[in-house]
Motif scaffolding. Sequence first.
Motif, PDB file in Angstrom:
ATOM      1  N   LEU A 136       4.845  11.375   7.975  1.00 41.56           N
ATOM      2  CA  LEU A 136       4.950  10.693   9.261  1.00 41.56           C
ATOM      3  C   LEU A 136       3.612  10.713   9.991  1.00 41.56           C
ATOM      4  CD1 LEU A 136       6.602   9.305  11.457  1.00 41.56           C
ATOM      5  CD2 LEU A 136       7.331  11.569  12.247  1.00 41.56           C
ATOM      6  N   SER A 137       2.843  11.784   9.846  1.00 44.52           N
ATOM      7  CA  SER A 137       1.534  11.846  10.492  1.00 44.52           C
ATOM      8  C   SER A 137       0.634  10.723   9.988  1.00 44.52           C
ATOM      9  CB  SER A 137       0.870  13.206  10.254  1.00 44.52           C
ATOM     10  OG  SER A 137       0.701  13.446   8.865  1.00 44.52           O
ATOM     11  N   GLY A 138       0.806  10.316   8.721  1.00 46.12           N
ATOM     12  CA  GLY A 138       0.042   9.203   8.188  1.00 46.12           C
ATOM     13  C   GLY A 138       0.410   7.894   8.865  1.00 46.12           C
ATOM     14  N   GLU A 139       1.706   7.668   9.073  1.00 43.28           N
ATOM     15  CA  GLU A 139       2.148   6.460   9.778  1.00 43.28           C
ATOM     16  C   GLU A 139       1.580   6.422  11.193  1.00 43.28           C
ATOM     17  OE1 GLU A 139       6.309   5.697   9.857  1.00 43.28           O
ATOM     18  OE2 GLU A 139       6.567   5.926   7.691  1.00 43.28           O
ATOM     19  N   LEU A 140       1.643   7.561  11.881  1.00 44.16           N
ATOM     20  CA  LEU A 140       1.148   7.619  13.250  1.00 44.16           C
ATOM     21  C   LEU A 140      -0.362   7.421  13.294  1.00 44.16           C
ATOM     22  CD1 LEU A 140       3.325  10.611  14.511  1.00 44.16           C
ATOM     23  CD2 LEU A 140       3.710   8.176  14.932  1.00 44.16           C
ATOM     24  N   ALA A 141      -1.064   7.993  12.318  1.00 47.63           N
ATOM     25  CA  ALA A 141      -2.519   7.823  12.281  1.00 47.63           C
ATOM     26  C   ALA A 141      -2.894   6.370  11.987  1.00 47.63           C
ATOM     27  CB  ALA A 141      -3.128   8.750  11.222  1.00 47.63           C
ATOM     28  N   LEU A 142      -2.170   5.729  11.074  1.00 49.70           N
ATOM     29  CA  LEU A 142      -2.416   4.312  10.794  1.00 49.70           C
ATOM     30  C   LEU A 142      -2.238   3.487  12.061  1.00 49.70           C
ATOM     31  CD1 LEU A 142      -2.751   1.702   9.193  1.00 49.70           C
ATOM     32  CD2 LEU A 142      -0.399   1.984   8.364  1.00 49.70           C
ATOM     33  N   ALA A 143      -1.152   3.726  12.786  1.00 51.50           N
ATOM     34  CA  ALA A 143      -0.905   2.978  14.018  1.00 51.50           C
ATOM     35  C   ALA A 143      -2.007   3.223  15.043  1.00 51.50           C
ATOM     36  CB  ALA A 143       0.456   3.356  14.588  1.00 51.50           C
ATOM     37  N   VAL A 161       0.859  -1.182   0.000  1.00 53.22           N
ATOM     38  CA  VAL A 161       0.000   0.000   0.000  1.00 53.22           C
ATOM     39  C   VAL A 161       0.894   1.229   0.000  1.00 53.22           C
ATOM     40  CG1 VAL A 161      -1.787   1.285   1.227  1.00 53.22           C
ATOM     41  CG2 VAL A 161      -1.827  -1.222   1.240  1.00 53.22           C
ATOM     42  N   ILE A 162       0.658   2.145  -0.924  1.00 52.76           N
ATOM     43  CA  ILE A 162       1.463   3.371  -1.033  1.00 52.76           C
ATOM     44  C   ILE A 162       0.542   4.584  -1.004  1.00 52.76           C
ATOM     45  CG2 ILE A 162       3.100   4.671  -2.461  1.00 52.76           C
ATOM     46  CD1 ILE A 162       4.032   2.046  -3.665  1.00 52.76           C
ATOM     47  N   GLY A 163       0.884   5.538  -0.165  1.00 50.24           N
ATOM     48  CA  GLY A 163       0.128   6.791  -0.116  1.00 50.24           C
ATOM     49  C   GLY A 163      -1.116   6.733   0.729  1.00 50.24           C
ATOM     50  N   ASP A 164      -1.269   5.693   1.532  1.00 49.97           N
ATOM     51  CA  ASP A 164      -2.431   5.598   2.423  1.00 49.97           C
ATOM     52  C   ASP A 164      -2.378   6.764   3.396  1.00 49.97           C
ATOM     53  OD1 ASP A 164      -4.663   4.652   3.678  1.00 49.97           O
ATOM     54  OD2 ASP A 164      -3.720   2.874   4.531  1.00 49.97           O
ATOM     55  N   ARG A 165      -3.426   7.563   3.417  1.00 46.60           N
ATOM     56  CA  ARG A 165      -3.336   8.805   4.178  1.00 46.60           C
ATOM     57  C   ARG A 165      -3.456   8.586   5.682  1.00 46.60           C
ATOM     58  NH1 ARG A 165      -7.275  11.413  -0.170  1.00 46.60           N
ATOM     59  NH2 ARG A 165      -8.202   9.401   0.316  1.00 46.60           N
ATOM     60  N   TYR A 166      -4.462   7.806   6.089  1.00 47.05           N
ATOM     61  CA  TYR A 166      -4.677   7.626   7.529  1.00 47.05           C
ATOM     62  C   TYR A 166      -4.976   6.172   7.898  1.00 47.05           C
ATOM     63  CZ  TYR A 166      -4.872  12.628   7.106  1.00 47.05           C
ATOM     64  OH  TYR A 166      -4.553  13.928   6.803  1.00 47.05           O
ATOM     65  N   GLY A 167      -4.772   5.249   6.965  1.00 46.27           N
ATOM     66  CA  GLY A 167      -4.906   3.838   7.291  1.00 46.27           C
ATOM     67  C   GLY A 167      -6.065   3.117   6.657  1.00 46.27           C
ATOM     68  N   SER A 226       5.490  -0.484   8.264  1.00 47.15           N
ATOM     69  CA  SER A 226       5.854   0.674   7.458  1.00 47.15           C
ATOM     70  C   SER A 226       7.249   0.476   6.881  1.00 47.15           C
ATOM     71  CB  SER A 226       5.815   1.948   8.314  1.00 47.15           C
ATOM     72  OG  SER A 226       4.491   2.224   8.729  1.00 47.15           O
ATOM     73  N   VAL A 227       7.407   0.775   5.606  1.00 45.95           N
ATOM     74  CA  VAL A 227       8.669   0.579   4.890  1.00 45.95           C
ATOM     75  C   VAL A 227       8.930   1.827   4.051  1.00 45.95           C
ATOM     76  CG1 VAL A 227       9.964  -0.895   3.299  1.00 45.95           C
ATOM     77  CG2 VAL A 227       8.201  -1.902   4.769  1.00 45.95           C
ATOM     78  N   ALA A 228      10.193   2.242   3.982  1.00 46.37           N
ATOM     79  CA  ALA A 228      10.552   3.387   3.149  1.00 46.37           C
ATOM     80  C   ALA A 228      10.401   3.035   1.673  1.00 46.37           C
ATOM     81  CB  ALA A 228      11.980   3.829   3.448  1.00 46.37           C
TER      82      ALA A 228
END
Length: 382
Positions: free
Chosen positions: A78-85, A45-51, A99-101
């Motif tokens: 980074l806010s997207g990663e935190l929101a997904l979590a 998944v690429i570009g997922d905004r909030y999960g 999460s992967v670069a």
Amino acid sequence: MDLAALRRWPDVEADNLFAVDASDRLILAEAESALQGTPAGEVVVIGDRYGALTLAALEAVGLPAAGAEGIRVHQDALSGELALAANAAALGVDAGFRSVALGVEQHPGELLAGARVVLLQLPRSLDALDEIAAAIARHAEPDVVVFAGGRIKHMTPAMNTVLGEHFGRLDVSLAQQKSRVLRASAPHQAATAPWPRKNRHDDLKLTVAAHGAAFAGASVDIGTRFLLGHLAEAKPGARSAIDLGCGTGILATALALHRPELRVLATDQSAAAVASARATAAANGVSERVIVVRDDGLSAQPDASAELIVLNPPFHVGATVHAGIALKLFEHAARVLAPGGQLWCVWNSHLGYGPALRDIVGPTRQIARNAKFTITASTRAS
């Protein structure tokens, strides 16, 4: 899954800002049959905004067995990663994705090796799409299928052209709820220039490097250019400085080039910006004096620790004009500035940030103003 229950936090939240939209739902609907029976380890998944895409895809493929690879996710913000979590935790999901670069600096194949299904929220930047599409074509499986969706008002025929440079087949879905999905398959290697792209600005004696998703690319936006002309005046006795929301690292690199006494920290929540800022510092020979970190504002920085902060704040939250991001960054700067420290900020004059800067940071004076921009210096009270 009740996608409506997802939140944007820690990103800005407001009545007109949403964690999920119709394009998320259409991507998932178009990819439903492809996801069924596909192991989680073959889904990216690429570009997922909030999960929304990740969590719904995980529900579709099922939690991977213990020890098996989960869904790989790349979110530039980074806010997207935190929101997904945070959304995953709220739903009781504690495994099944990581999460992967994108792999622009190290381990270029980690995100996409073995991928057969890619869900992509289309970026608004064609350069970002080009870099993502090139990475998929280079590293994913030959039978990979990409489901790339977005709101029609933000999609252009040029996106089809970019995808067509990297994939042999492109199918376009019917429009639904003002959204559309492009289905790309049959990847092939395209003869495109590598990332990051570099541009030498002789008038500024500065080389700018940029990855696809970095704001303004390898150019110098006019607000930053205006502030560059006044950096020598900014807190002349300072020994440390922070470039907050650094983008491609232009301000941080310029400070390091012209003020060798400064220790410079550049910070941005965008993975593309962080990679670009490091490349810009390296291109100008100041890597050892510019530290670049990915952070949500200045969340990782201690209170009252900075003498000088420079900032060219965004005035959009995604595609929506909204002051929330700028106000959040002002609050972070106010916390991190030491007594007597200064925030030097350039902003579109029509936004009228002066009162907010005075209220949040401290006494604020105008340094310069032109037809479009205002530069201010705000001093943290003792």
